[in-house]
Motif scaffolding. Structure first.
Motif, PDB file in Angstrom:
ATOM      1  N   PHE A  73       0.840  -1.201   0.000  1.00 53.08           N
ATOM      2  CA  PHE A  73       0.000   0.000   0.000  1.00 53.08           C
ATOM      3  C   PHE A  73       0.877   1.254   0.000  1.00 53.08           C
ATOM      4  N   GLY A  74       1.960   1.238   0.792  1.00 53.65           N
ATOM      5  CA  GLY A  74       2.872   2.381   0.794  1.00 53.65           C
ATOM      6  C   GLY A  74       3.550   2.568  -0.548  1.00 53.65           C
ATOM      7  N   GLY A  75       3.944   1.446  -1.178  1.00 55.63           N
ATOM      8  CA  GLY A  75       4.531   1.526  -2.512  1.00 55.63           C
ATOM      9  C   GLY A  75       3.551   2.075  -3.518  1.00 55.63           C
ATOM     10  N   ALA A  76       2.268   1.746  -3.370  1.00 59.51           N
ATOM     11  CA  ALA A  76       1.235   2.270  -4.272  1.00 59.51           C
ATOM     12  C   ALA A  76       1.115   3.785  -4.140  1.00 59.51           C
ATOM     13  N   VAL A  77       1.249   4.299  -2.906  1.00 57.95           N
ATOM     14  CA  VAL A  77       1.225   5.758  -2.699  1.00 57.95           C
ATOM     15  C   VAL A  77       2.377   6.415  -3.451  1.00 57.95           C
ATOM     16  N   LEU A  78       3.573   5.863  -3.293  1.00 62.47           N
ATOM     17  CA  LEU A  78       4.747   6.448  -3.948  1.00 62.47           C
ATOM     18  C   LEU A  78       4.644   6.351  -5.465  1.00 62.47           C
ATOM     19  N   ARG A  79       4.145   5.220  -5.982  1.00 66.95           N
ATOM     20  CA  ARG A  79       3.967   5.105  -7.438  1.00 66.95           C
ATOM     21  C   ARG A  79       2.961   6.120  -7.942  1.00 66.95           C
ATOM     22  N   GLY A  80       1.971   6.420  -7.125  1.00 69.41           N
ATOM     23  CA  GLY A  80       0.946   7.387  -7.528  1.00 69.41           C
ATOM     24  C   GLY A  80       1.501   8.773  -7.783  1.00 69.41           C
ATOM     25  N   VAL A  81       2.608   9.128  -7.118  1.00 73.69           N
ATOM     26  CA  VAL A  81       3.229  10.444  -7.336  1.00 73.69           C
ATOM     27  C   VAL A  81       4.459  10.325  -8.233  1.00 73.69           C
ATOM     28  N   GLY A  82       4.652   9.133  -8.810  1.00 71.13           N
ATOM     29  CA  GLY A  82       5.732   8.962  -9.770  1.00 71.13           C
ATOM     30  C   GLY A  82       7.047   8.462  -9.195  1.00 71.13           C
ATOM     31  N   ASP A  83       7.066   8.090  -7.914  1.00 69.14           N
ATOM     32  CA  ASP A  83       8.303   7.647  -7.272  1.00 69.14           C
ATOM     33  C   ASP A  83       8.378   6.126  -7.307  1.00 69.14           C
ATOM     34  N   THR A  84       9.184   5.597  -8.216  1.00 69.34           N
ATOM     35  CA  THR A  84       9.393   4.144  -8.271  1.00 69.34           C
ATOM     36  C   THR A  84      10.796   3.754  -7.826  1.00 69.34           C
ATOM     37  N   ARG A  85      11.632   4.761  -7.521  1.00 68.52           N
ATOM     38  CA  ARG A  85      13.013   4.453  -7.142  1.00 68.52           C
ATOM     39  C   ARG A  85      13.138   4.027  -5.679  1.00 68.52           C
ATOM     40  N   ARG A  86      12.469   4.748  -4.778  1.00 63.59           N
ATOM     41  CA  ARG A  86      12.600   4.369  -3.371  1.00 63.59           C
ATOM     42  C   ARG A  86      12.018   2.982  -3.066  1.00 63.59           C
ATOM     43  N   PRO A  87      10.865   2.584  -3.670  1.00 61.37           N
ATOM     44  CA  PRO A  87      10.426   1.194  -3.480  1.00 61.37           C
ATOM     45  C   PRO A  87      11.459   0.185  -3.978  1.00 61.37           C
TER      46      PRO A  87
END
Length: 458
Positions: free
Chosen positions: A160-174
């Motif tokens: 769910f946290g990764g989905a939040v970050l992907r939603g704003v375009g952040d795929t690097r930190r996951p």
């Protein structure tokens, strides 16, 4: 504060402005690496338990996969709803809605994880027995599942946290988090299985610990953010409107995953009728295809997020460009990797087995399924675009009827009339093509309605 904003922008991607192709690639490549890493770490688990514990332990771990996926898919589907909502609100600059979505999502993930933990512990043995798990492995398999499900809160919170970050375009930190947790998982596997001789239980404990580590790291990222998606633990709560919207998008995605699992079980049952050698060749080929699939699936994820953000900002012409770019990228990726894997199939399959007959069965599957695998990719991209536009139920129904229902119909009609392995495998490209065309028709229909409603020109 300026430095914090600058650092945040280095991770986020503005999907609503600027050239699309480089941004889609910036979004997709870390996701692709994440998927490949996940497969490699999973393979490492299997290698460790297989080499140092034995075939029965390997069978015990392997026998739980389909059941775990079936139980978890519905809740993982909810994370798709989180992704769509955050991306849409982010594109529309609705900060309060983002805040409410994030805090609802994290609490729902923790509660759902707790429920799954109880279900997994109580029902592991009865469900494995119902599946016909052999007596010589069922105790080890149920023990593995019980420990595995103890880490389910960590699994869902990370997703769910990764989905939040992907939603704003952040795929690097996951990606960074997955890498750190995966390394810890492998190290703990070696310690628990080889040093402490814990066998299957050691693998499960290592997995559960790594799941909680990934959850802790993703929560740390959200808590330290200065953006609208910042997590404040004291503000956790469930906004019923957000939960309803999350369920409206996510439950159909989860149900679709569950139905796919059922259709795949039927396919596997049909493969089993050809004997253990055919089963071994099918398993090895499917494992190789998994790497092609995760590479293509990144463009499904990018199409979902980019469509959602641009839908939130009402940039419909840009959505059309997202679709065509994503289709082009997934086609190129699928053709290069799928055909490449097939052409190198003899070499790749020898990693799994030296048996020439097993390899011949694997090559049969790869020639029919892996070579035209791009068809699966374009089908998934169109499904992601429909979900990004908020039509998750439509995407689910089309996928269930096309890729699942038609495949089951094929088994009981075409395959029943001509029960050959190649006839069974042909059901995959046929159903991918039909489902893609249906998804594309639905997408064009939805865009036409949006054009009339918002008064925009293509």
């Amino acid at each position: 504060m300026d430095r914090q904003k600058s650092s945040r922008r280095n991770y986020e991607i503005d999907m609503c402005n600027g050239p699309l192709l480089p941004k889609i690639l910036m979004f997709s490549i870390p996701l692709m690496l994440s998927g490949v890493l996940q497969l490699l770490f999973n393979a490492a688990d299997i290698v460790v338990v297989g080499r140092y514990t034995g075939n029965q332990a390997l069978a015990a771990v392997g026998s739980t996969g389909a059941l775990i996926n079936l139980l978890v898919n519905l809740f993982i589907g909810l994370s798709v709803g989180v992704n769509v909502m955050v991306a849409k609100y982010y594109g529309a600059k609705r900060e309060q809605d983002i805040h409410d979505t994030v805090h609802t999502a994290v609490l729902v993930a923790a509660l759902a994880g707790a429920v799954l933990t109880v279900v997994g512990i109580l029902l592991a043995h009865p469900l494995l027995s119902l599946m016909g798990t052999p007596p010589d492995v069922i105790d080890a398999a149920s023990g593995y599942m019980r420990i595995y499900f103890c880490g389910m809160i960590g699994t869902l919170v990370y997703n769910f946290g990764g989905a939040v970050l992907r939603g704003v375009g952040d795929t690097r930190r996951p990606l960074y988090i997955l890498f750190a947790a995966g390394v810890v998982n492998v190290i703990l596997n070696l310690i628990f299985v080889i040093t402490f001789k814990m066998g299957v239980a050691g693998t499960a404990v290592a997995t559960a610990v790594s799941q909680f580590l990934s959850a802790g790291l993703i929560l740390y990222c959200l808590a330290k953010s200065e953006a609208s998606y910042r997590l404040r633990l004291k503000e956790l709560g469930i906004d019923l409107r957000k939960l309803k919207e999350m369920a409206a998008i996510g439950i159909p995605a989860g149900m679709q995953g569950a139905v796919f699992s059922i259709s795949n079980v039927l396919i596997q049952s049909s493969v089993n009728s050809f004997g253990s050698i055919a089963m071994a060749g099918n398993t090895a080929a499917a494992n190789i295809e998994g790497f092609v699939y995760v590479a293509m699936n990144t463009f499904h994820q990018s199409a979902l997020s980019f469509t959602s953000q641009n839908f939130g900002s009402h940039q419909f012409k840009r959505i059309t460009r997202v679709v065509w770019i994503s289709l082009g990228l997934v086609t190129a990726t699928g053709l290069v990797l799928g055909m490449g894997a097939y052409l190198a199939g003899d070499i790749l399959l020898r990693i799994y087995t030296p048996d020439a007959e097993v390899i011949s069965y694997g090559l049969l599957r790869m020639g029919i399924i892996c070579a035209p695998y791009f068809l699966c990719g374009i089908m998934d991209v169109m499904s992601g675009c429909l979900r990004g536009l908020g039509h998750s139920v439509m995407a689910m129904l089309v996928s269930m009827l096309g890729a699942c229902g038609l495949r089951i119909l094929w088994i009981y009609t075409v395959f029943a009339l001509s029960p050959r392995l190649e006839v069974l495998f042909i059901s995959y490209p046929v159903t991918w093509t039909v489902t893609f065309l249906a998804h594309m028709s639905c997408f064009l229909l939805v865009m036409r309605r949006l054009k009339r409603f918002y008064g925009f020109d293509e």
